[in-house]
Design a protein around this motif. Structure first.
Motif, mmCIF file in Angstrom:
data_model
loop_
_atom_site.group_PDB
_atom_site.id
_atom_site.type_symbol
_atom_site.label_atom_id
_atom_site.label_comp_id
_atom_site.label_asym_id
_atom_site.label_seq_id
_atom_site.Cartn_x
_atom_site.Cartn_y
_atom_site.Cartn_z
ATOM 1 N N UNK A 51 0.821 -1.207 0.000
ATOM 2 C CA UNK A 51 0.000 0.000 0.000
ATOM 3 C C UNK A 51 0.862 1.267 0.000
ATOM 4 N N UNK A 52 2.006 1.212 0.665
ATOM 5 C CA UNK A 52 2.913 2.366 0.619
ATOM 6 C C UNK A 52 3.395 2.607 -0.806
ATOM 7 N N UNK A 53 3.684 1.520 -1.519
ATOM 8 C CA UNK A 53 4.115 1.666 -2.912
ATOM 9 C C UNK A 53 2.987 2.236 -3.771
ATOM 10 N N UNK A 54 1.765 1.804 -3.489
ATOM 11 C CA UNK A 54 0.613 2.320 -4.240
ATOM 12 C C UNK A 54 0.472 3.830 -4.027
ATOM 13 N N UNK A 55 0.627 4.286 -2.777
ATOM 14 C CA UNK A 55 0.517 5.721 -2.508
ATOM 15 C C UNK A 55 1.637 6.482 -3.209
ATOM 16 N N UNK A 56 2.833 5.926 -3.211
ATOM 17 C CA UNK A 56 3.957 6.600 -3.891
ATOM 18 C C UNK A 56 3.656 6.796 -5.380
ATOM 19 N N UNK A 57 2.931 5.860 -5.951
ATOM 20 C CA UNK A 57 2.582 5.972 -7.372
ATOM 21 C C UNK A 57 1.444 6.978 -7.591
ATOM 22 N N UNK A 58 0.526 7.053 -6.628
ATOM 23 C CA UNK A 58 -0.691 7.846 -6.812
ATOM 24 C C UNK A 58 -0.590 9.274 -6.275
ATOM 25 N N UNK A 59 0.281 9.509 -5.301
ATOM 26 C CA UNK A 59 0.255 10.767 -4.555
ATOM 27 C C UNK A 59 0.526 11.986 -5.441
ATOM 28 N N UNK A 60 -0.169 13.057 -5.140
ATOM 29 C CA UNK A 60 0.050 14.319 -5.845
ATOM 30 C C UNK A 60 1.323 14.979 -5.319
ATOM 31 N N UNK A 61 2.233 15.294 -6.219
ATOM 32 C CA UNK A 61 3.456 15.996 -5.818
ATOM 33 C C UNK A 61 3.201 17.493 -5.707
ATOM 34 N N UNK A 62 2.117 17.962 -6.292
ATOM 35 C CA UNK A 62 1.764 19.374 -6.178
ATOM 36 C C UNK A 62 1.103 19.664 -4.829
ATOM 37 N N UNK A 63 0.306 18.721 -4.315
ATOM 38 C CA UNK A 63 -0.391 18.946 -3.048
ATOM 39 C C UNK A 63 -0.487 17.632 -2.266
ATOM 40 N N UNK A 64 0.665 17.122 -1.798
ATOM 41 C CA UNK A 64 0.633 15.856 -1.041
ATOM 42 C C UNK A 64 -0.138 15.969 0.263
ATOM 43 N N UNK A 65 -0.179 17.180 0.834
ATOM 44 C CA UNK A 65 -0.920 17.379 2.073
ATOM 45 C C UNK A 65 -2.404 17.084 1.875
ATOM 46 N N UNK A 66 -3.013 17.710 0.876
ATOM 47 C CA UNK A 66 -4.443 17.485 0.611
ATOM 48 C C UNK A 66 -4.683 16.055 0.158
ATOM 49 N N UNK A 67 -3.769 15.486 -0.625
ATOM 50 C CA UNK A 67 -3.970 14.126 -1.141
ATOM 51 C C UNK A 67 -4.055 13.120 0.008
ATOM 52 N N UNK A 68 -3.061 13.132 0.905
ATOM 53 C CA UNK A 68 -3.068 12.161 1.995
ATOM 54 C C UNK A 68 -4.247 12.375 2.934
ATOM 55 N N UNK A 69 -4.559 13.633 3.223
ATOM 56 C CA UNK A 69 -5.722 13.893 4.078
ATOM 57 C C UNK A 69 -7.015 13.466 3.397
ATOM 58 N N UNK A 70 -7.059 13.608 2.087
ATOM 59 C CA UNK A 70 -8.260 13.216 1.336
ATOM 60 C C UNK A 70 -8.470 11.708 1.395
ATOM 61 N N UNK A 71 -7.397 10.940 1.273
ATOM 62 C CA UNK A 71 -7.519 9.482 1.390
ATOM 63 C C UNK A 71 -8.055 9.103 2.770
ATOM 64 N N UNK A 72 -7.512 9.746 3.819
ATOM 65 C CA UNK A 72 -7.975 9.467 5.185
ATOM 66 C C UNK A 72 -9.451 9.853 5.341
ATOM 67 N N UNK A 73 -9.802 11.023 4.812
ATOM 68 C CA UNK A 73 -11.168 11.526 4.930
ATOM 69 C C UNK A 73 -12.147 10.639 4.160
ATOM 70 N N UNK A 74 -11.715 10.169 3.011
ATOM 71 C CA UNK A 74 -12.565 9.283 2.208
ATOM 72 C C UNK A 74 -12.874 8.006 2.983
ATOM 73 N N UNK A 75 -11.844 7.457 3.642
ATOM 74 C CA UNK A 75 -12.063 6.255 4.434
ATOM 75 C C UNK A 75 -12.945 6.489 5.637
ATOM 76 N N UNK A 76 -12.879 7.682 6.206
ATOM 77 C CA UNK A 76 -13.676 7.995 7.397
ATOM 78 C C UNK A 76 -15.136 8.280 7.064
#
Length: 366
Positions: A173-198
């Motif tokens: 899953x860490x490798x999947x995030x490395x492939x998918x993560x936004x390099x322009x806005x990694x902060x919003x991307x990671x928080x969005x994944x967490x928020x989507x799950x919640x």
């Protein structure tokens, strides 16, 4: 059904990022640790949120930051006060590790949370998830922050059939995030994944029709969103029977005990208690003899006033609560002291002791 990341090749990553981040910026919850991107506040919130619901964390976070507004404040704080600020949140090793780590940050990094993956990962209690969360949210560094929420979301989006209960699956899953993560806005991307799950991609009955990335989701396309993620069940919790006694002296003050510096609920205060292993030990006189034998307390048991239960991840404590008197020759020390019922407010207790205090207050009113 694939166990690798081949489905990544079938996702338009840019569109996925745009859909996810746009949804997050429009729909994100108003949470106090999102007011700014202070690394210290992000760190505190992420430690608190481990194994604890957001609604539970909010008042604790606000009080903690009020008591310890900066890293310097927390680093210089008395350990008992730090435990008191955490009282009721459970998993107390989290705050002990946080306290140790901020002292290191103050001394080694001049009070600035390090932005290097290697340096931040060397801090006590900072695992891969916490490090990734701080680096991405506070510093905008495209590092994965993979917890159970994120693994659940990605197992469905990418149709990953790895058992998320196995530590080895995290790397997938860490490798999947490395492939998918936004390099322009990694902060919003990671928080969005967490928020989507919640909010949307929940453990049961995910709200797929409301999902902003449904068009990218392989599990939805295959109709297996209620099957994934694969997660083996943990071993059943062990039940333990205990007796606790609220002992008063001739002044009416109550005897409390400080737990050892290491181990379960370290450094927290409690009423004297011990494990009961045999049915005959439910007898008051027998329990009094056990307190004298095991804890060297000369007690006169009064009556049982009720029972409380406390659930850990691996244990369930069933605690019978008694009242009693302690002999007048008992001498206080660093581990044992007498306090008034009102003064218990000034000590840090585990949740099961707070339950006992409430039980005792109700008993006293009768």
């Amino acid at each position: 059904m694939k166990n690798d990341l081949n489905n990544l090749m079938e996702i338009n990553i840019q569109e996925f990022q745009d859909d996810l981040i746009t949804w997050f910026k429009n729909e994100q919850r108003d949470l106090p640790w999102r007011k700014d991107q202070d690394p210290y506040k992000v760190w505190v919130s992420e430690i608190m949120l481990q194994q604890t619901r957001v609604d539970t964390v909010i008042p604790y976070f606000l009080r903690f930051i009020e008591w310890f507004p900066t890293i310097e404040d927390l680093a210089e704080a008395n350990g008992d006060k730090v435990l008191k600020a955490w009282e009721g949140l459970g998993y107390y090793s989290r705050v002990r590790n946080l306290h140790s780590a901020v002292k290191e940050v103050k001394e080694k990094y001049n009070g600035v949370v390090p932005s290097s993956p290697k340096e931040i990962s060397n801090l006590k209690g900072v695992g891969p998830y916490t490090a990734g969360a701080i680096l991405s949210i506070a510093y905008g560094i495209p590092e994965p922050a993979v917890d159970g929420n994120v693994m659940r979301v990605l197992s469905r989006i990418l149709s990953i059939w790895e058992d998320i209960a196995k530590p080895s699956s995290r790397k997938v899953f860490e490798q999947a995030v490395r492939e998918l993560i936004s390099h322009e806005d990694p902060s919003a991307f990671n928080q969005a994944l967490m928020e989507l799950g919640a909010l949307i991609c929940t453990p049961t009955s995910p709200s797929c029709l409301l999902c902003p990335v449904r068009e990218h989701c392989h599990a939805f396309d295959e109709g297996v969103q209620n099957v994934l993620p694969i997660k083996t069940q943990k071993n059943k919790q062990r039940e333990v029977q205990l007796a606790a006694v609220v002992l008063s002296n001739e002044k009416g003050d109550l005897l409390i005990h400080k737990r050892p510096e290491t181990g379960l609920l370290a450094n927290l205060w409690e009423f004297p208690n011990l494990e009961i292993n045999h049915p005959i030990q439910n007898n008051r006189d027998e329990i009094a003899r056990l307190f004298e034998k095991d804890l060297k307390l000369n007690v006169a048991m009064d009556r049982m006033i009720g029972q409380v239960e406390h659930v850990f991840s691996h244990l369930i404590w069933n605690i019978k609560v008694y009242t009693g008197k302690i002999s007048s020759d008992f001498i206080e020390n660093t581990e044992w002291k007498f306090v008034s019922l009102d003064d218990t407010e000034n000590y840090a207790f585990p949740v099961f002791t707070l339950k006992i205090i409430k039980l005792y207050k109700d008993y006293e009113k009768e």
